[in-house]
Design a protein around this motif. Structure first.
Motif, PDB file in Angstrom:
ATOM      1  N   ASP A 162      -6.303 -66.662  56.173  1.00 35.70           N
ATOM      2  CA  ASP A 162      -6.963 -66.999  57.472  1.00 35.70           C
ATOM      3  C   ASP A 162      -7.414 -65.696  58.183  1.00 35.70           C
ATOM      4  O   ASP A 162      -7.981 -65.924  59.338  1.00 35.70           O
ATOM      5  N   THR A 183     -13.224 -65.511  56.697  1.00 27.80           N
ATOM      6  CA  THR A 183     -11.842 -64.985  56.248  1.00 27.80           C
ATOM      7  C   THR A 183     -11.835 -65.018  54.748  1.00 27.80           C
ATOM      8  O   THR A 183     -12.611 -65.318  54.111  1.00 27.80           O
ATOM      9  N   ARG A 185     -10.215 -67.003  53.015  1.00 33.05           N
ATOM     10  CA  ARG A 185     -10.189 -68.338  52.814  1.00 33.05           C
ATOM     11  C   ARG A 185     -11.501 -68.716  52.385  1.00 33.05           C
ATOM     12  O   ARG A 185     -11.957 -69.370  51.357  1.00 33.05           O
ATOM     13  N   GLU A 380     -15.878 -68.680  60.359  1.00 30.23           N
ATOM     14  CA  GLU A 380     -14.677 -68.860  61.320  1.00 30.23           C
ATOM     15  C   GLU A 380     -15.297 -68.891  62.856  1.00 30.23           C
ATOM     16  O   GLU A 380     -14.880 -69.467  63.732  1.00 30.23           O
TER      17      GLU A 380
END
Length: 536
Positions: A162, A183, A185, A380
């Motif tokens: 994250d 990120t 991810r 994000e």
């Protein structure tokens, strides 16, 4: 069981399973295996740590598509530093803004572009400056290869999926660029779905015609590497060299905006080059909808397989594909109508077209709404811009990224972009799609490239105007008159949609990825008006 999704896994996998296999064909003529690419990335990681770079620090990379970009990106990320690629077509003022806004601690810059950083180095917080050829750069710059020679081992910090690992700056055509935070991810999951939808395999040979800086090359610095495929690097887009390299290196896959496709088509018609080596070739295009005539030439004359994809910097970028093969046959001429659409959502991606109230528009392929996206590859947020982030995710419907693109949806759920919100032409109360007009213009043999924008009109508020690049390149004698092109569109479209004005130009303003910058054309056309929108 949950395993963290980390971008460092891509190079780790390639080194483990394909260490002795060729990873990179460099622009210098050198060739590197995955073991060698990994060693060079390790060396840069160690060099950064020796110079005080820590996890979370920002490391900018300013480079055309050379092997140094791959090494610098992976070297930085292996330190846990935030890879911050820079658009090499920006100005020194743009670089000063981005380096300061991101708080960049170190920068690697190719020798061709380092002077733009050197010009502002006293204005930015950056302390470490590295280039691949310090002898060609004024100022105090360290050599990339010298840094590697003097480096020891690096310590890879513990990282979380994250945590932000890349910041990609938008083009900033209507204001200062915004830093899109991504990120581990989001990058990893985007690379996974790109690998699936673009059919990337370990025996692929990928030609870097798409800028690596652009959302990390649409995620291909991760996907191609992770699969153990081969990177063929370039120093810019030249049609002749693309065809030559495709043949010489047996390229199987490349990407290119419609403007790149146009350059390839022009060169092909002028010189009839060989279009493939031993491998079949496929190409992905995005940016704006390619006209059917362009797709037809690429597939029927080049013999390449084309897929049309769509997205935005904020969405990974890729979120849809026209490659819905159950909806057309490969030898069916009707396939072009499908392929020019932006298409279906990628796996795990929710793509909706909604009205002003956030309700989905009907699947009638006529009702226009805004494209909104939700998926694991979506950003994000914007770096240090919480208010802009909030607006981007909440304007019409909560929790979806709002693209600003206007589209229709057909009975199969395939979207078709009609325009940007700011590019829709409202003439006499009617909405006109500039893309529909451009697609019509491309059917005329004298039109090499075109962009349609709203122009001021005393009668209608605004009206459609086309900037046309003649196929023959001769603005003075383009082989067609403005009146003939206006009649050409009137014969094929509803009367209110037809062009009202045409100007011939030598070229269109574009971004580094080939997107036409209509904002520049609108600014030019509306400079004597009080506002850049009509009352149509």
């Amino acid at each position: 069981m949950q395993k963290p999704l980390l971008v460092t896994d891509f190079l780790d996998r390639a080194r483990e399973h394909y260490g002795d296999h060729e990873a990179v064909v460099a622009t210098t003529g050198d060739r590197y295996t995955y073991a060698e690419l990994g060693e060079r990335a390790d060396g840069f990681a160690a060099a950064l740590q020796d110079r005080g770079i820590e996890k979370g620090d920002r490391v900018a990379v300013l480079d055309p598509n050379t092997h140094y970009h791959l090494e610098a990106a992976y070297g930085a990320m292996q330190c846990g530093a935030v890879h911050t690629p820079l658009n090499y077509r920006l100005t020194t003022e743009d670089f000063a803004y981005i380096l300061s806004d991101a708080g960049v601690d170190a920068v690697y810059a190719d020798y061709e572009y380092a002077e733009k950083i050197e010009a502002v180095r006293d204005e930015v917080p950056t302390e470490t400056f590295v280039t691949n050829d310090p002898a060609a750069v004024d100022g105090d710059w360290e050599g990339f290869d010298a840094c590697l020679d003097g480096a020891g081992d690096y310590d890879r910090p513990e990282m979380s999926e994250d945590e932000v690992i890349t910041i990609n700056y938008t083009s900033g055509t209507t204001g200062d660029p915004k830093g899109v935070m991504r990120t581990h991810r989001t990058e990893t999951l985007h690379a996974y779905i790109v690998t699936i939808h673009q059919d990337i395999a370990d025996d692929d040979v990928y030609l870097w015609t798409l800028p690596m800086f652009h959302v990390n090359g649409w995620g291909h610095i991760f996907a191609v590497t992770g699969m153990g495929a081969k990177h063929v690097c370039t120093r810019g887009v030249d049609a002749a060299s693309i065809f030559d390299t495709v043949v010489a290196e047996d390229v199987s896959y490349l990407c290119g905006a419609p403007t790149v496709l146009n350059r390839l088509i022009d060169h092909y018609r002028d010189g009839d080059p060989q279009t493939a080596g031993d491998n079949d070739v496929r190409i992905a295009t995005a940016g704006s909808a390619p006209p059917e005539a362009t797709i037809r030439t690429v597939e029927d004359e080049f013999g390449w397989y084309l897929s049309h994809v769509y997205g935005a910097t904020e969405t990974g970028p890729l979120v849809t594909t026209s490659d819905a093969r159950r909806l057309f046959d490969d030898d069916d001429p009707d396939r072009f109508a499908v392929k020019k659409r932006q298409g279906l959502g990628y796996l795990g991606t929710e793509v909706r077209v909604v009205d002003e109230g956030g309700e989905e528009v009907p699947r009638d392929d006529e009702t226009i709404g805004e494209v909104v996206v939700r998926g694991n590859q979506v950003m994000e947020g914007y770096w240090n811009q919480p208010e802009a982030t909030e607006r981007a995710f909440s304007e019409r419907i909560e929790g979806y990224y709002h693209t600003g693109d206007l589209a229709t949806v057909n009975e199969n759920g395939l979207i078709s972009i009609q325009d940007r919100k700011k590019d829709i032409i409202v003439t006499g109360g009617e909405n006109v799609s500039s893309i529909e007009l451009e697609d019509t213009l491309f059917e005329h043999p004298a039109v090499g490239d075109a962009a349609v924008i709203p122009a001021p009109s005393d009668e209608w508020g605004e009206e459609p105007k086309a900037f046309v690049v003649p196929t023959n390149g001769d603005v003075a004698n383009p082989g067609v008159t403005p009146e003939e092109l206006i009649s050409f569109t009137r014969e094929r479209l509803a009367g209110f949609k037809a062009l009202k004005q045409v100007t011939f130009v030598e070229s269109l303003p574009t971004t580094a990825t080939g997107k036409v910058q209509k904002y520049e054309l609108r600014s030019q056309e509306w400079e004597d008006e009080e506002r850049m929108v009509g009352e149509g």
